[in-house]
Structures are given as structure tokens and as C-alpha cells.
Design an enzyme around this catalytic site. Structure first.
Site, PDB file in Angstrom:
ATOM      1  N   LYS A  10       0.727  -2.971  -4.141  1.00  0.00           N
ATOM      2  CA  LYS A  10       0.231  -4.311  -3.050  1.00  0.00           C
ATOM      3  C   LYS A  10       0.762  -5.560  -3.647  1.00  0.00           C
ATOM      4  O   LYS A  10       1.464  -5.764  -4.701  1.00  0.00           O
ATOM      5  CB  LYS A  10      -1.299  -4.474  -3.351  1.00  0.00           C
ATOM      6  CG  LYS A  10      -1.845  -3.085  -2.671  1.00  0.00           C
ATOM      7  CD  LYS A  10      -3.529  -2.908  -2.737  1.00  0.00           C
ATOM      8  CE  LYS A  10      -3.974  -1.844  -2.285  1.00  0.00           C
ATOM      9  NZ  LYS A  10      -5.690  -1.980  -2.053  1.00  0.00           N
ATOM     10  N   TYR A  50      -5.221  -0.594   8.231  1.00  0.00           N
ATOM     11  CA  TYR A  50      -6.637  -0.783   7.626  1.00  0.00           C
ATOM     12  C   TYR A  50      -7.623  -0.905   8.579  1.00  0.00           C
ATOM     13  O   TYR A  50      -8.885  -1.132   8.352  1.00  0.00           O
ATOM     14  CB  TYR A  50      -6.634  -2.020   6.713  1.00  0.00           C
ATOM     15  CG  TYR A  50      -6.364  -1.626   5.321  1.00  0.00           C
ATOM     16  CD1 TYR A  50      -6.788  -0.745   4.341  1.00  0.00           C
ATOM     17  CD2 TYR A  50      -5.266  -2.389   4.828  1.00  0.00           C
ATOM     18  CE1 TYR A  50      -6.311  -0.648   3.164  1.00  0.00           C
ATOM     19  CE2 TYR A  50      -4.602  -2.183   3.492  1.00  0.00           C
ATOM     20  CZ  TYR A  50      -5.224  -1.321   2.652  1.00  0.00           C
ATOM     21  OH  TYR A  50      -4.981  -0.955   1.574  1.00  0.00           O
ATOM     22  N   ASN A 113      -6.076  -5.067  -5.948  1.00  0.00           N
ATOM     23  CA  ASN A 113      -6.282  -3.722  -6.934  1.00  0.00           C
ATOM     24  C   ASN A 113      -5.106  -3.247  -7.173  1.00  0.00           C
ATOM     25  O   ASN A 113      -5.085  -2.043  -7.408  1.00  0.00           O
ATOM     26  CB  ASN A 113      -7.562  -2.980  -6.500  1.00  0.00           C
ATOM     27  CG  ASN A 113      -7.247  -2.340  -5.390  1.00  0.00           C
ATOM     28  OD1 ASN A 113      -6.249  -2.567  -4.388  1.00  0.00           O
ATOM     29  ND2 ASN A 113      -8.256  -1.524  -5.015  1.00  0.00           N
ATOM     30  N   HIS A 116      -2.853   1.290  -3.627  1.00  0.00           N
ATOM     31  CA  HIS A 116      -3.394   2.000  -2.772  1.00  0.00           C
ATOM     32  C   HIS A 116      -3.127   3.572  -2.725  1.00  0.00           C
ATOM     33  O   HIS A 116      -1.859   3.637  -3.109  1.00  0.00           O
ATOM     34  CB  HIS A 116      -2.987   1.563  -0.902  1.00  0.00           C
ATOM     35  CG  HIS A 116      -3.833   2.679  -0.096  1.00  0.00           C
ATOM     36  ND1 HIS A 116      -4.794   2.461   0.063  1.00  0.00           N
ATOM     37  CD2 HIS A 116      -2.897   3.781   0.518  1.00  0.00           C
ATOM     38  CE1 HIS A 116      -5.101   3.647   1.120  1.00  0.00           C
ATOM     39  NE2 HIS A 116      -3.823   4.232   1.106  1.00  0.00           N
TER      40      HIS A 116
END
Ligand code: CMP
Length: 138
Positions: A10, A50, A113, A116
Site C-alpha cells: 500500500k 474496495y 496497514n 493487502h
């Protein structure tokens, strides 16, 4: 049991220079790269990827973030790929991730984070096809 999963490194991780270290950890864990690209999603593309989360409160933040900078998208192969990759990356919230996992090592927060990983064989196939044509996977 499928042997392929899909991942993205990311924008938080690419901007901090973690791309090489993350790919190294993925390869050392036994995954082989079957497709890969360095790409920046438009806001609309991130929203489409998403879309399953569009009713969630964090959707707008997630789409803004995922279109904020370049990512690495890849299809990975290994026995038991989906489950083993989710073990390798750790919990969605890095605060809850096991020591040594990619999110524990490289992620800052639940929103940013680092990586993915697909949550099922079906989604791995859908997500891989979002980024790669048949000519771009091996
Ligand atoms: P990912 O595995 O890419 O799938 C959906 C993403 O939504 C997830 O990683 C997180 O980055 C993000 N996400 C999940 N829960 C939250 C939350 N509470 N706040 C912000 N982002 C979230």
C-alpha cells in the site's frame, strides 16, 4: 484449495521505502510472483476495488488513502496461498499482529496497514483479474 492469492503493497509502505523489504519477506516465506506491477490507482479505481466496503464508515478514508500514491499489485503462488499469506501479513490492525509479521514490522495503523491480502480463493481470483490480463500473469 487454491494456490494463488493477490496482494498490494500500500501507499504508506511504498512511500516509506519498504517495498524491497516486504517483497523479500514474501519471497523468503515461499511465495513466487506470478504477476506484478507498480501502479497508482485513481480515486474511482480504488473505490471500485474496495466497493465491497462502501457502506463502512471508513470507506472514504480507505479510498482516499489507496489512491494517494503508488502501490505494488501482485499475484502470488504457494500451496495454501490465501491462508498462509494472511498468516504472513498478520492481523488487519498492526497493534494486534503477531511479532515478525509484515504488518507488525511495517504498518502504522489499521487504515495504513502496509499490505493487502485476499480473504478467500474467490476474492483472490476477482482481485487478481482487476489488475492483470491473461497476458500479464504467468
Ligand atoms: P485490507 O486488507 O486492504 O481490506 C480492507 C481495508 O480496510 C483494510 O485492509 C484496512 O486497511 C481498512 N480498514 C479496515 N478497518 C478499518 C478501520 N476501522 N478504519 C480504517 N480502515 C480500516
Amino acid at each position: 484449495m487454491s494456490n494463488r492469492t493477490f496482494t498490494m503493497i500500500k501507499p504508506d509502505a511504498t512511500s516509506k521505502g519498504y517495498t524491497g523489504a516486504i517483497l523479500d519477506q514474501i519471497i523468503k516465506a515461499g511465495f513466487s510472483i506470478k504477476a506484478m506491477k507498480w501502479i497508482k490507482l485513481s480515486h474511482a479505481q480504488a473505490g471500485e476495488f474496495y466497493a465491497v466496503h462502501k457502506e463502512r464508515v471508513f470507506y472514504g478514508e480507505l479510498v482516499d488513502f489507496m489512491s494517494s500514491g503508488p502501490i505494488v499489485a501482485a499475484i502470488l503462488e504457494k500451496d495454501n496461498a490465501v491462508a498462509d499469506f494472511r498468516t504472513l501479513i498478520g492481523a488487519t490492525n498492526p497493534a494486534n499482529a503477531e511479532e515478525g509479521t509484515i504488518r507488525k514490522r511495517f504498518a502504522a495503523s489499521i487504515g495504513e496497514n502496509a499490505v493487502h491480502g485476499s480473504d478467500s480463493d474467490e476474492n483472490a481470483a476477482i482481485e487478481g483479474s482487476f489488475f492483470f490480463s491473461g497476458l500479464e500473469r504467468f
